[in-house]
Design a protein around this motif. Structure first.
Motif, PDB file in Angstrom:
ATOM      1  N   GLU A 149       0.824  -1.218   0.000  1.00 59.32           N
ATOM      2  CA  GLU A 149       0.000   0.000   0.000  1.00 59.32           C
ATOM      3  C   GLU A 149       0.851   1.258   0.000  1.00 59.32           C
ATOM      4  OE1 GLU A 149      -2.985   0.032   3.060  1.00 59.32           O
ATOM      5  OE2 GLU A 149      -3.286  -2.132   2.823  1.00 59.32           O
ATOM      6  N   LEU A 150       0.201   2.371  -0.329  1.00 57.35           N
ATOM      7  CA  LEU A 150       0.859   3.674  -0.382  1.00 57.35           C
ATOM      8  C   LEU A 150       0.027   4.640   0.461  1.00 57.35           C
ATOM      9  CD1 LEU A 150       2.915   5.584  -1.889  1.00 57.35           C
ATOM     10  CD2 LEU A 150       1.113   5.914  -3.578  1.00 57.35           C
ATOM     11  N   PRO A 151       0.650   5.357   1.417  1.00 56.41           N
ATOM     12  CA  PRO A 151      -0.128   6.383   2.129  1.00 56.41           C
ATOM     13  C   PRO A 151      -0.686   7.367   1.117  1.00 56.41           C
ATOM     14  CG  PRO A 151       2.031   6.062   3.161  1.00 56.41           C
ATOM     15  CD  PRO A 151       2.054   5.301   1.862  1.00 56.41           C
ATOM     16  N   PRO A 152      -1.862   7.966   1.379  1.00 57.88           N
ATOM     17  CA  PRO A 152      -2.471   8.891   0.415  1.00 57.88           C
ATOM     18  C   PRO A 152      -1.699  10.204   0.360  1.00 57.88           C
ATOM     19  CG  PRO A 152      -3.771   8.784   2.431  1.00 57.88           C
ATOM     20  CD  PRO A 152      -2.665   7.806   2.599  1.00 57.88           C
ATOM     21  N   LEU A 153      -0.872  10.373  -0.668  1.00 56.77           N
ATOM     22  CA  LEU A 153      -0.001  11.550  -0.777  1.00 56.77           C
ATOM     23  C   LEU A 153      -0.512  12.465  -1.887  1.00 56.77           C
ATOM     24  CD1 LEU A 153       3.417   9.687  -0.469  1.00 56.77           C
ATOM     25  CD2 LEU A 153       2.150  10.913   1.309  1.00 56.77           C
ATOM     26  N   PRO A 154      -0.555  13.779  -1.630  1.00 63.40           N
ATOM     27  CA  PRO A 154      -1.099  14.708  -2.631  1.00 63.40           C
ATOM     28  C   PRO A 154      -0.116  14.967  -3.763  1.00 63.40           C
ATOM     29  CG  PRO A 154      -0.339  15.930  -0.725  1.00 63.40           C
ATOM     30  CD  PRO A 154      -0.170  14.475  -0.390  1.00 63.40           C
ATOM     31  N   GLU A 155      -0.638  15.396  -4.888  1.00 63.30           N
ATOM     32  CA  GLU A 155       0.208  15.867  -5.993  1.00 63.30           C
ATOM     33  C   GLU A 155       0.994  17.083  -5.553  1.00 63.30           C
ATOM     34  OE1 GLU A 155      -1.452  16.877  -9.846  1.00 63.30           O
ATOM     35  OE2 GLU A 155      -2.654  15.043  -9.750  1.00 63.30           O
ATOM     36  N   GLY A 156       2.160  17.292  -6.152  1.00 66.75           N
ATOM     37  CA  GLY A 156       2.914  18.516  -5.868  1.00 66.75           C
ATOM     38  C   GLY A 156       3.641  18.491  -4.539  1.00 66.75           C
ATOM     39  N   LEU A 157       3.731  17.326  -3.915  1.00 61.87           N
ATOM     40  CA  LEU A 157       4.376  17.215  -2.592  1.00 61.87           C
ATOM     41  C   LEU A 157       5.898  17.362  -2.693  1.00 61.87           C
ATOM     42  CD1 LEU A 157       3.674  16.411   0.407  1.00 61.87           C
ATOM     43  CD2 LEU A 157       4.320  14.080  -0.235  1.00 61.87           C
ATOM     44  N   LEU A 158       6.447  16.991  -3.864  1.00 66.74           N
ATOM     45  CA  LEU A 158       7.905  16.925  -3.999  1.00 66.74           C
ATOM     46  C   LEU A 158       8.445  18.191  -4.658  1.00 66.74           C
ATOM     47  CD1 LEU A 158       8.242  13.221  -5.210  1.00 66.74           C
ATOM     48  CD2 LEU A 158       8.345  14.127  -2.880  1.00 66.74           C
ATOM     49  N   ALA A 159       9.425  18.827  -3.991  1.00 69.77           N
ATOM     50  CA  ALA A 159      10.099  19.989  -4.577  1.00 69.77           C
ATOM     51  C   ALA A 159      10.980  19.509  -5.729  1.00 69.77           C
ATOM     52  CB  ALA A 159      10.953  20.671  -3.515  1.00 69.77           C
ATOM     53  N   GLU A 160      11.447  20.443  -6.555  1.00 71.01           N
ATOM     54  CA  GLU A 160      12.335  20.061  -7.648  1.00 71.01           C
ATOM     55  C   GLU A 160      13.612  19.449  -7.064  1.00 71.01           C
ATOM     56  OE1 GLU A 160      12.548  23.143 -10.566  1.00 71.01           O
ATOM     57  OE2 GLU A 160      14.311  22.164 -11.441  1.00 71.01           O
ATOM     58  N   GLY A 161      14.067  18.333  -7.634  1.00 72.84           N
ATOM     59  CA  GLY A 161      15.280  17.674  -7.139  1.00 72.84           C
ATOM     60  C   GLY A 161      15.059  16.901  -5.851  1.00 72.84           C
ATOM     61  N   ALA A 162      13.786  16.624  -5.497  1.00 74.33           N
ATOM     62  CA  ALA A 162      13.483  15.942  -4.225  1.00 74.33           C
ATOM     63  C   ALA A 162      14.013  14.511  -4.230  1.00 74.33           C
ATOM     64  CB  ALA A 162      11.977  15.938  -3.993  1.00 74.33           C
ATOM     65  N   ARG A 163      14.227  14.003  -3.014  1.00 79.55           N
ATOM     66  CA  ARG A 163      14.721  12.636  -2.817  1.00 79.55           C
ATOM     67  C   ARG A 163      13.766  11.888  -1.897  1.00 79.55           C
ATOM     68  NH1 ARG A 163      20.671  15.305  -2.216  1.00 79.55           N
ATOM     69  NH2 ARG A 163      21.277  14.952  -4.369  1.00 79.55           N
TER      70      ARG A 163
END
Ligand SMILES: NC(=O)c1ccc[n+]([C@@H]2O[C@H](COP(=O)([O-])OP(=O)(O)OC[C@H]3O[C@@H](n4cnc5c(N)ncnc54)[C@H](OP(=O)(O)O)[C@@H]3O)[C@@H](O)[C@H]2O)c1
Length: 274
Positions: free
Chosen positions: A198-212
């Motif tokens: 499963e995947l926790p419900p994560l919103p779009e746009g959560l990751l900044a550019e270059g995110a890890r």
């Protein structure tokens, strides 16, 4: 040949633990004479299991789910890391039970030395508020992130953890739905959701550019969280390196010798078929 010193990992379940394999590889690499077993110990039975193990001549053990908090309560000589995490994963016996927690340093070694990912100055999101997150939170905060947000399905647990660690740095808590509109540089999945695919419900746009994105779980194939992260263009890693690094720290505490982790991580990766 000197008689091998006895070590083990205690937990439940423990049959599929990679710790015996890892410590046997470390021992061969460093010429240390040790024997390392896996012992199933259900919750509530650690004290008796440790007494029996010490009577057999056991020198030390690793502690895994669900016993890390029980190990903390049984420790006569906890390190600062154990007192902070209120959970222990490494025990050894000399005038009572000594206890350390190597999960946090293991994660940091993997992030910083193996992957070259810094935590200092980053906006860090941690998913989950269970035993693993309790062990890594203090060492992560010591790196000086800009902020740490703990998001958990049960928001109360995230709030409790954030409250406990408030003195260590800028740490906040919320539920997954409150992540909408926020952006992070580093996201660490410390939930066990990946175990059930499963995947926790994560919103779009959560990751900044270059995110890890880092998943504490490891597997031959990308976990659902890492597949999600790759889809948004993030750099990804699973937790195999952390597993080997926390074991190396335990081995060093017990034997006074630091094993070389890179060949062990590479070998385990090949054996997993990844
Ligand atoms: N690589 C390593 O060396 C290493 C070391 C330690 C742990 N780990 C891994 O870390 C993970 C967590 O272990 P743990 O000991 O912290 O477990 P734990 O104490 O049982 O905590 C589980 C956490 O996952 C959350 N969770 C479970 N199922 C979920 C779902 N379907 N959706 C969203 N959240 C969910 C729980 O939320 P609630 O609070 O709402 O129940 C809780 O925050 C495991 O995958 C474990 O294998 C890896």
């Amino acid at each position: 040949m000197p008689e091998a010193d006895l070590y083990c990992v205690m937990g439940d379940p423990v049959a599929h633990s990679k710790s015996p394999r890892i410590h046997t590889l470390f021992a061969a690499q460093t010429g240390q004479a040790i024997r390392y077993e896996a012992r199933r110990v259900p919750a509530g039975q650690l004290a008796g299991a440790l007494r029996a193990f010490r009577a057999e001549g056991g020198r030390g053990c690793n502690i895994t789910v669900p016993l890390k908090e029980e190990a903390f309560r049984l420790a006569d000589h906890p390190t600062g890391r154990v007192l902070q995490a209120r959970a222990a994963n490494t025990l050894w016996f000399r005038d009572g039970i000594h206890a350390d927690n190597t999960d946090g340093i293991g994660l940091l070694r993997d992030l910083r030395q193996n992957l070259g990912w810094e935590v200092g100055g980053m906006r860090l999101l941690i998913l989950g508020a269970g035993g693993a997150v309790r062990g890594i939170l203090g060492p992560l905060l010591e790196q000086g992130p800009e902020l740490v947000v703990i998001a958990n399905r049960t928001v109360r647990r995230a709030r409790e953890l954030a409250g406990e660690f408030a003195a260590c740095g800028p740490v906040d808590a919320c539920g997954f739905e409150a992540l909408a509109g926020r952006r992070f540089d580093l996201v660490i999945n410390g939930t066990s959701a990946s175990l059930g695919g499963e995947l926790p419900p994560l919103p779009e746009g959560l990751l900044a550019e270059g995110a890890r994105c880092y998943d504490l779980m490891y597997a031959a194939r990308p976990t659902p969280f890492l597949a999600w992260a790759a889809q948004w263009g993030a750099a990804t890693s699973d937790g195999l390196g952390m597993l080997v690094e926390q074991a190396a720290e335990s081995f060093c505490i017990w034997r006074g010798v630091r094993p070389d982790t890179a060949p062990v991580i590479a070998l385990l990766r090949r054996e997993m078929g990844g």
